[in-house]
Design an enzyme around this catalytic site. Structure first.
Site, PDB file in Angstrom:
ATOM      1  CB  SER A  63      36.897  44.003  40.058  1.00 35.24           C
ATOM      2  OG  SER A  63      37.621  42.944  39.437  1.00 35.24           O
ATOM      3  CE1 TYR A 122      34.778  40.762  43.867  1.00 40.42           C
ATOM      4  CE2 TYR A 122      35.632  40.627  41.635  1.00 40.42           C
ATOM      5  CZ  TYR A 122      35.693  41.149  42.909  1.00 40.42           C
ATOM      6  OH  TYR A 122      36.676  42.067  43.234  1.00 40.42           O
TER       7      TYR A 122
END
Length: 254
Positions: free
Chosen positions: A147, A160
């Site tokens: 990501s 995250y």
């Protein structure tokens, strides 16, 4: 001719969103595709049926990642569910797509939430890969879905983001380790992709327009944008690319 004829792929979290798009694309390119799912059996069956309707071969296995024995359970389920499709249990392409999110800043982060995110996003890829190494054919592919949050300051997803940073480091070291076997290891780094997790943007055109304004190409990503690039990395055309974290964001925040 499809570029992945005769190959076997496993896509974790392959029943929805980016994972489903990847599974469908690899299936169209000729691979036999296994997908894992945690709970949504209907979506998994629908994904398999769609791949088969397009002339491909696929099967699904129910495994919830994040537990202490998830790697053992995954490969046992792979052998059971794939007996007809992959009788030798071998693998060519492993895509780590399954992920757990966390949408809080550090003051609100609990240890339980942190442990859950790292169990799914980091520990599972480590040990699923470890258990896969005897199965993975030389010249194979390992592809992790990372990501942009790993390299762009995002306080609201701090756990995250950190987990994806760990996945990027895993990618780099594993590429060096598996290079002598001709196995490439890369990570793909998307930004916002319009999956079910971003339904709020589909329902709020103003918010979607603000997010799209951050993207050089002027729109938000679609699952196919990521799947098509993963298919390239899985192909022989990408044989000379390894140890990379590749930005697939349409130019977000450049």
């Amino acid at each position: 001719m499809p570029s992945l004829n005769g190959k076997v792929a496993l896509v974790t979290g392959g029943s929805n969103g980016i994972g489903r798009a990847i599974a469908e694309r690899l299936g169209r390119d000729g691979a036999t595709v296994a997908i894992t799912y945690a709970r949504d059996e209907a979506a998994a069956k629908d994904t398999v049926a769609g791949i088969e309707a397009d002339g491909g071969r696929a099967f699904a296995l129910q495994v919830e990642l994040g537990g202490s024995d998830d790697a053992t359970r995954l490969w046992a389920a792979f052998d059971e569910a794939g007996r007809e499709h992959v009788p030798d249990g071998k693998l060519d392409i492993l895509v780590h797509n399954a992920a757990a999110g966390s949408f809080v800043t550090l003051p609100d982060l609990t240890q339980e939430d942190f442990d859950r995110v790292f169990a799914v996003n980091v520990r599972a890829p480590f040990f699923v890969t470890q258990a896969a190494l005897p199965r993975l054919r030389d010249g194979g592919r390992i592809i992790a879905i990372s990501s942009l949050a790993a390299t762009l300051a995002t306080p609201g997803t701090i756990a995250y983001s950190a987990s994806k940073g760990a996945l990027d480091a895993f990618t780099l070291s594993l590429a060096k380790e598996l290079g002598p076997r001709g196995i490439t290891v890369n990570a793909v780094s998307p930004a916002i992709v319009l999956t079910r997790h971003h339904d709020r943007l589909k329902e709020n055109p103003e918010a979607a327009a603000r997010e799209a304004a951050r993207v050089a190409l002027g729109r938000l990503g679609e699952p196919a944008d990521i799947a098509d690039f993963v298919a390239f990395l899985a192909s022989d055309d990408a044989r000379w690319i390894t140890g990379q974290v590749l930005d697939v964001t349409g130019g977000t925040e450049i």
